[in-house]
Design an enzyme around this catalytic site. Structure first.
Site, PDB file in Angstrom:
ATOM      1  N   SER A  59       0.820  -1.214   0.000  1.00 25.82           N
ATOM      2  CA  SER A  59       0.000   0.000   0.000  1.00 25.82           C
ATOM      3  C   SER A  59       0.859   1.272   0.000  1.00 25.82           C
ATOM      4  CB  SER A  59      -0.909   0.021   1.225  1.00 25.82           C
ATOM      5  OG  SER A  59      -1.605  -1.198   1.334  1.00 25.82           O
TER       6      SER A  59
HETATM    7  N1  SAH Z   1      -0.352  -5.362   3.950  1.00 25.51           N
HETATM    8  C1  SAH Z   1       0.386  -5.705   2.757  1.00 25.51           C
HETATM    9  C2  SAH Z   1      -0.342  -5.359   1.479  1.00 25.51           C
HETATM   10  C3  SAH Z   1      -1.511  -6.235   1.279  1.00 25.51           C
HETATM   11  S1  SAH Z   1      -2.165  -6.411  -0.344  1.00 25.51           S
HETATM   12  C4  SAH Z   1       1.771  -5.145   2.754  1.00 25.51           C
HETATM   13  O1  SAH Z   1       2.158  -4.481   3.723  1.00 25.51           O
HETATM   14  O2  SAH Z   1       2.501  -5.397   1.797  1.00 25.51           O
HETATM   15  C5  SAH Z   1      -3.537  -7.411   0.141  1.00 25.51           C
HETATM   16  C6  SAH Z   1      -3.183  -8.836   0.444  1.00 25.51           C
HETATM   17  O3  SAH Z   1      -4.337  -9.453   0.961  1.00 25.51           O
HETATM   18  C7  SAH Z   1      -2.781  -9.641  -0.779  1.00 25.51           C
HETATM   19  O4  SAH Z   1      -1.509 -10.189  -0.584  1.00 25.51           O
HETATM   20  C8  SAH Z   1      -3.872 -10.712  -0.890  1.00 25.51           C
HETATM   21  O5  SAH Z   1      -3.394 -11.954  -1.354  1.00 25.51           O
HETATM   22  C9  SAH Z   1      -4.326 -10.808   0.557  1.00 25.51           C
HETATM   23  N2  SAH Z   1      -5.682 -11.354   0.761  1.00 25.51           N
HETATM   24  C10 SAH Z   1      -6.805 -11.218   0.014  1.00 25.51           C
HETATM   25  N3  SAH Z   1      -7.838 -11.856   0.592  1.00 25.51           N
HETATM   26  C11 SAH Z   1      -7.376 -12.396   1.755  1.00 25.51           C
HETATM   27  C12 SAH Z   1      -7.969 -13.164   2.815  1.00 25.51           C
HETATM   28  N4  SAH Z   1      -9.258 -13.520   2.799  1.00 25.51           N
HETATM   29  N5  SAH Z   1      -7.191 -13.545   3.851  1.00 25.51           N
HETATM   30  C13 SAH Z   1      -5.884 -13.202   3.883  1.00 25.51           C
HETATM   31  N6  SAH Z   1      -5.266 -12.482   2.923  1.00 25.51           N
HETATM   32  C14 SAH Z   1      -6.001 -12.081   1.876  1.00 25.51           C
END
Ligand code: SAH
Length: 212
Positions: A59
């Site tokens: 993000s």
């Molecule tokens: N917080 C992260 C960015 C996250 S991007 C950072 O600091 O880099 C969002 C992430 O959520 C993705 O990697 C995606 O695979 C994950 N995601 C989507 N649905 C999810 C779920 N139900 N449970 C866990 N992770 C999930």
């Protein structure tokens, strides 16, 4: 490229929007360049999201700081992050709380994040693969929950993993554009605040979006 200088410039820029000095200090300690693919490293300290592979993103630093500040961490908390991605947000949370439980649905991202966080020496972060249900019930309740993927509505099954008095931040809206909500769980009637517009990748799973 001088990452130290670039990081200091980014933190100074965030300082005009973020008043919690602990959040800024935590971000000033963490080498964001190590959480992005090699080809993105020159952009690591721009205030923008970056691709981390598999259609996912790390993000934008400002939104990360806003979300982290909203959790009001003081140091003793057990925090859940949904969406480990690169592991960068988990590192920030680990600087500010006692224990971070983070869940990710894509095994290869979880694996890369685990390596990065191990190399940096973090001992208070547990990475788990996401199961059928949202969040991570085994270690609930949490003092704070950060959801870094967008949900179609505030999921009851995550709210129920929050302590009374606990805070959750979560982007809620369509698959492509959302509002950031802060929910404070209360015994009678949760407090819901809108922190403004945002854009996150979709939260995939039961009570969220379907995998497309
Ligand atoms: N917080 C992260 C960015 C996250 S991007 C950072 O600091 O880099 C969002 C992430 O959520 C993705 O990697 C995606 O695979 C994950 N995601 C989507 N649905 C999810 C779920 N139900 N449970 C866990 N992770 C999930």
């Amino acid at each position: 490229m001088d990452f130290t200088q670039a990081r200091a410039r980014l933190i100074a820029h965030l300082g005009s929007e973020i008043s919690d000095r602990r959040v800024l200090a935590a971000m000033a300690r963490i080498p964001r360049e190590l959480f992005v693919p090699l080809e993105e490293r020159p952009s690591a300290y721009g205030d923008m999201p970056l691709p981390i592979g598999l259609d996912q993103t790390i993000s934008q630093p400002l939104i990360i700081a806003v979300m982290t500040e909203a959790l009001e961490l003081k140091g003793k908390e057990k925090v859940l992050e949904v969406g480990t991605g690169s592991g960068y947000q988990a590192a920030i949370l680990a600087e500010l709380a006692q224990l971070v439980i983070t869940v990710e649905r894509l095994p290869s991202l979880a694996e890369t994040a685990r390596k990065t966080l191990n190399n940096l020496g973090y001992k208070n972060i547990e990475i788990h693969l996401a199961g059928e249900a949202l969040g991570y019930q085994d270690k609930a309740p949490y003092d704070a929950i950060m959801v870094t993927a967008a949900a179609p509505r505030i999921p009851d099954d995550l709210l129920s993993q929050l302590t009374v008095g606990g805070r959750m931040v979560i982007p809620v809206g369509s698959r492509y554009i959302q509002e950031l909500y802060k929910i404070t769980r209360r015994r009678k009637g949760d407090l819901v605040q809108n922190l403004g517009g945002c854009r996150f990748v979709p939260l995939i799973g039961k009570n969220a979006w379907e995998n497309e």
